[in-house]
Design a protein around this motif. Structure first.
Motif, PDB file in Angstrom:
ATOM      1  N   GLN A 103      46.001 -12.070  58.202  1.00  0.00           N
ATOM      2  CA  GLN A 103      44.560 -11.994  57.903  1.00  0.00           C
ATOM      3  C   GLN A 103      43.737 -12.761  58.988  1.00  0.00           C
ATOM      4  O   GLN A 103      44.202 -13.619  59.541  1.00  0.00           O
ATOM      5  CB  GLN A 103      44.510 -12.519  56.436  1.00  0.00           C
ATOM      6  N   ALA A 104      42.695 -12.496  58.825  1.00  0.00           N
ATOM      7  CA  ALA A 104      41.573 -12.921  59.844  1.00  0.00           C
ATOM      8  C   ALA A 104      40.283 -13.067  59.024  1.00  0.00           C
ATOM      9  O   ALA A 104      39.769 -12.187  58.281  1.00  0.00           O
ATOM     10  CB  ALA A 104      41.444 -12.096  61.198  1.00  0.00           C
ATOM     11  N   VAL A 105      39.538 -13.917  59.639  1.00  0.00           N
ATOM     12  CA  VAL A 105      38.184 -14.260  58.956  1.00  0.00           C
ATOM     13  C   VAL A 105      37.301 -14.374  60.216  1.00  0.00           C
ATOM     14  O   VAL A 105      37.317 -15.100  60.959  1.00  0.00           O
ATOM     15  CB  VAL A 105      38.127 -15.795  58.232  1.00  0.00           C
ATOM     16  N   TYR A 106      35.927 -13.610  59.752  1.00  0.00           N
ATOM     17  CA  TYR A 106      35.107 -13.645  60.768  1.00  0.00           C
ATOM     18  C   TYR A 106      33.648 -14.054  60.046  1.00  0.00           C
ATOM     19  O   TYR A 106      33.444 -13.900  58.880  1.00  0.00           O
ATOM     20  CB  TYR A 106      34.919 -12.135  61.411  1.00  0.00           C
ATOM     21  N   HIS A 107      32.865 -14.646  60.759  1.00  0.00           N
ATOM     22  CA  HIS A 107      31.241 -15.193  60.534  1.00  0.00           C
ATOM     23  C   HIS A 107      30.247 -14.759  61.061  1.00  0.00           C
ATOM     24  O   HIS A 107      30.567 -14.553  62.699  1.00  0.00           O
ATOM     25  CB  HIS A 107      31.392 -16.907  60.438  1.00  0.00           C
ATOM     26  N   TYR A 108      29.315 -14.258  60.496  1.00  0.00           N
ATOM     27  CA  TYR A 108      27.941 -14.071  61.313  1.00  0.00           C
ATOM     28  C   TYR A 108      26.967 -14.053  60.459  1.00  0.00           C
ATOM     29  O   TYR A 108      26.977 -14.157  59.443  1.00  0.00           O
ATOM     30  CB  TYR A 108      28.298 -12.475  61.752  1.00  0.00           C
ATOM     31  N   GLU A 109      25.970 -14.190  61.345  1.00  0.00           N
ATOM     32  CA  GLU A 109      24.474 -14.570  60.702  1.00  0.00           C
ATOM     33  C   GLU A 109      23.757 -13.302  60.286  1.00  0.00           C
ATOM     34  O   GLU A 109      24.020 -12.416  60.854  1.00  0.00           O
ATOM     35  CB  GLU A 109      23.693 -15.397  61.614  1.00  0.00           C
ATOM     36  N   LEU A 110      23.252 -13.322  58.862  1.00  0.00           N
ATOM     37  CA  LEU A 110      22.495 -12.407  58.543  1.00  0.00           C
ATOM     38  C   LEU A 110      21.120 -12.457  58.837  1.00  0.00           C
ATOM     39  O   LEU A 110      20.413 -13.498  58.952  1.00  0.00           O
ATOM     40  CB  LEU A 110      22.779 -12.365  56.888  1.00  0.00           C
ATOM     41  N   PRO A 111      20.400 -11.298  59.051  1.00  0.00           N
ATOM     42  CA  PRO A 111      18.974 -11.317  59.379  1.00  0.00           C
ATOM     43  C   PRO A 111      18.241 -11.870  57.962  1.00  0.00           C
ATOM     44  O   PRO A 111      18.342 -11.361  56.979  1.00  0.00           O
ATOM     45  CB  PRO A 111      18.494  -9.972  59.762  1.00  0.00           C
ATOM     46  N   THR A 112      17.216 -12.778  58.231  1.00  0.00           N
ATOM     47  CA  THR A 112      16.443 -13.252  57.054  1.00  0.00           C
ATOM     48  C   THR A 112      14.981 -13.427  57.231  1.00  0.00           C
ATOM     49  O   THR A 112      14.108 -14.143  56.815  1.00  0.00           O
ATOM     50  CB  THR A 112      16.752 -14.621  56.720  1.00  0.00           C
ATOM     51  N   LEU A 113      14.647 -12.488  58.408  1.00  0.00           N
ATOM     52  CA  LEU A 113      12.977 -12.707  58.881  1.00  0.00           C
ATOM     53  C   LEU A 113      12.355 -11.829  57.862  1.00  0.00           C
ATOM     54  O   LEU A 113      10.915 -12.275  57.859  1.00  0.00           O
ATOM     55  CB  LEU A 113      12.883 -12.018  60.344  1.00  0.00           C
ATOM     56  N   ARG A 114      12.796 -11.020  56.875  1.00  0.00           N
ATOM     57  CA  ARG A 114      11.946 -10.175  56.071  1.00  0.00           C
ATOM     58  C   ARG A 114      12.273 -10.675  54.669  1.00  0.00           C
ATOM     59  O   ARG A 114      13.516 -10.710  54.333  1.00  0.00           O
ATOM     60  CB  ARG A 114      12.279  -8.745  56.176  1.00  0.00           C
ATOM     61  N   ARG A 115      11.172 -10.804  53.929  1.00  0.00           N
ATOM     62  CA  ARG A 115      11.485 -10.993  52.479  1.00  0.00           C
ATOM     63  C   ARG A 115      12.108  -9.783  51.762  1.00  0.00           C
ATOM     64  O   ARG A 115      11.524  -8.554  52.033  1.00  0.00           O
ATOM     65  CB  ARG A 115       9.886 -11.483  51.992  1.00  0.00           C
ATOM     66  N   GLY A 116      12.910  -9.845  50.908  1.00  0.00           N
ATOM     67  CA  GLY A 116      13.309  -8.767  50.089  1.00  0.00           C
ATOM     68  C   GLY A 116      14.817  -9.073  49.362  1.00  0.00           C
ATOM     69  O   GLY A 116      15.553 -10.025  49.747  1.00  0.00           O
ATOM     70  N   ARG A 117      15.068  -7.897  48.886  1.00  0.00           N
ATOM     71  CA  ARG A 117      16.574  -8.106  48.305  1.00  0.00           C
ATOM     72  C   ARG A 117      17.369  -6.900  49.129  1.00  0.00           C
ATOM     73  O   ARG A 117      17.123  -5.892  48.854  1.00  0.00           O
ATOM     74  CB  ARG A 117      16.446  -7.446  46.605  1.00  0.00           C
TER      75      ARG A 117
END
Length: 376
Positions: A103-117
């Protein structure tokens, strides 16, 4: 398809003109197409799980996804590309080759510049041959929700009830109970106190009715956020949501009862505390401007009010009818404050007798003025 068509054309020309080189080119092109089909025919067989941390974040703050890919099969899994849907965007991850059981694990950043669900996932697995002639896609994995809350400014909570005392001095912990005012008579809801049943109203209506009591001494905060699209711009609307969220968070954190309303029909009441903050911000992160002509003050608020609490109205502009509605609300509250952002768009001066009006350019300016003028 273009390479395959070119192979057919080359082969036809070779047969017609008798050029061996064209026949060789046609064979090479056909071989490349067959190799691409063989490479991409075997789709990735992996198990994918995803976690988001934190799953609730203020706008502009970092949020990350942890993607775990496992090869549960008995054959080596070749390298492939995984594309993760993030809201309306797409985030690509290159998954290296995995031996059986690895197995392998990957991390990445999510966009949070816009308010919302936002929905994160499902994952689209893609294999491409070295020449880029063929590709196969497979959608797999679960989906996760990312809540991007409004940006919060540091503001002070304004106590809108009456001071609480007992025989040993002023109370600062949980509010005392025992002094209740009858606010309304309404239909029974599962969980209501049976001792509050109103038998006369029940007999008259044929439905179980209960007395709705409110503690007149407990600090209460009510925020009315103007969401009418005709009176605001996108930037000012975001500032209004940020300010309403900041004020509601400060009051709920202080343990005050909070109520959040909009002309569009949102009406949320919370008892205060961390869980209340979370629900209020969840509602605000999904809020959108409402189109059409609707009154500023919802009928429920105009009918009952909160009798003695603090009312804050956050708006970007007003009609003359709004001023009359706000004047009628003033009698229900100990303190009433109207915050006008962006200078307004209608040209109607917001001025209501007995109501404090703050004019601010944006949410940051409004928070500063609130702390100095209102809560200072």
């Amino acid at each position: 398809m273009a390479v395959l068509a070119a192979a057919v054309v080359c082969f036809g020309l070779a047969e017609w003109a008798g050029y061996p080189m064209l026949r060789g080119l046609a064979g090479a092109a056909l071989g490349a197409v067959v190799a691409a089909l063989v490479i991409t025919a075997r789709r990735p067989r992996v198990a994918v799980t995803r976690e988001i941390y934190p799953d609730r974040v203020r706008r502009g703050r970092p949020a990350f996804a942890r993607l775990r890919v496992e090869n549960a099969g008995s054959r080596r899994q070749g390298e492939f590309t995984a594309g993760d849907l993030v809201g309306s965007g797409f985030h690509a991850v290159t998954v290296r080759a995995l031996p059986p059981g690895a197995q392998a694990v990957y991390h990445y950043e999510l966009p949070t510049l816009r308010r919302g669900r936002f929905q994160v996932g499902p994952l689209t697995l893609q294999r491409v041959d070295p020449l880029g002639l063929g590709r196969s896609r497979l959608t797999t994995g679960d989906t996760t929700t990312l809540w991007v809350h409004p940006h919060l400014y540091p503001v002070r909570a304004l106590v809108g009830g009456h001071p609480r005392h007992h025989h040993e001095g002023r109370t600062t912990d949980d509010p005392l109970h025992g002094s209740l005012d009858l606010r309304d008579v309404r239909e029974y809801v599962v969980g209501d106190e049976v001792r509050h049943l109103h038998w006369k109203a029940t007999a008259r209506t044929g439905q179980l009715m209960v007395r709705d009591y409110v503690d007149p001494n407990q600090p209460r905060f009510t925020a009315l956020l103007d969401t009418r699209a005709e009176l605001t711009t996108a930037a000012v609307f975001e500032d209004a949501v940020d300010l309403a969220g900041s004020l509601a968070t400060a009051s709920a954190t202080a343990g005050h009862r909070c109520r959040l309303l909009t002309p569009g029909g949102l009406d949320v009441s919370e008892r205060g505390g961390a869980s209340s903050v979370r629900r209020l911000l969840d509602e605000l992160c999904q809020l959108e401007p409402v189109a059409g002509t609707v009154p500023l003050v919802p009928a429920e608020l105009a009918r009952t009010g909160d009798h003695g609490g603090c009312l804050v109205v956050v708006m970007a502009g007003a009609h003359h009818a709004d001023l009359a509605a706000l004047a009628a609300l003033r009698q229900h509250y100990t303190t009433t404050v109207v915050v006008v952002l962006g200078g307004g768009r209608t040209g109607v001066e917001v001025k209501v007798p007995g109501v404090r009006v703050l004019h601010a350019t944006d949410a940051k300016d409004a928070a500063r003025r609130w702390n100095v003028v209102v809560a200072g």
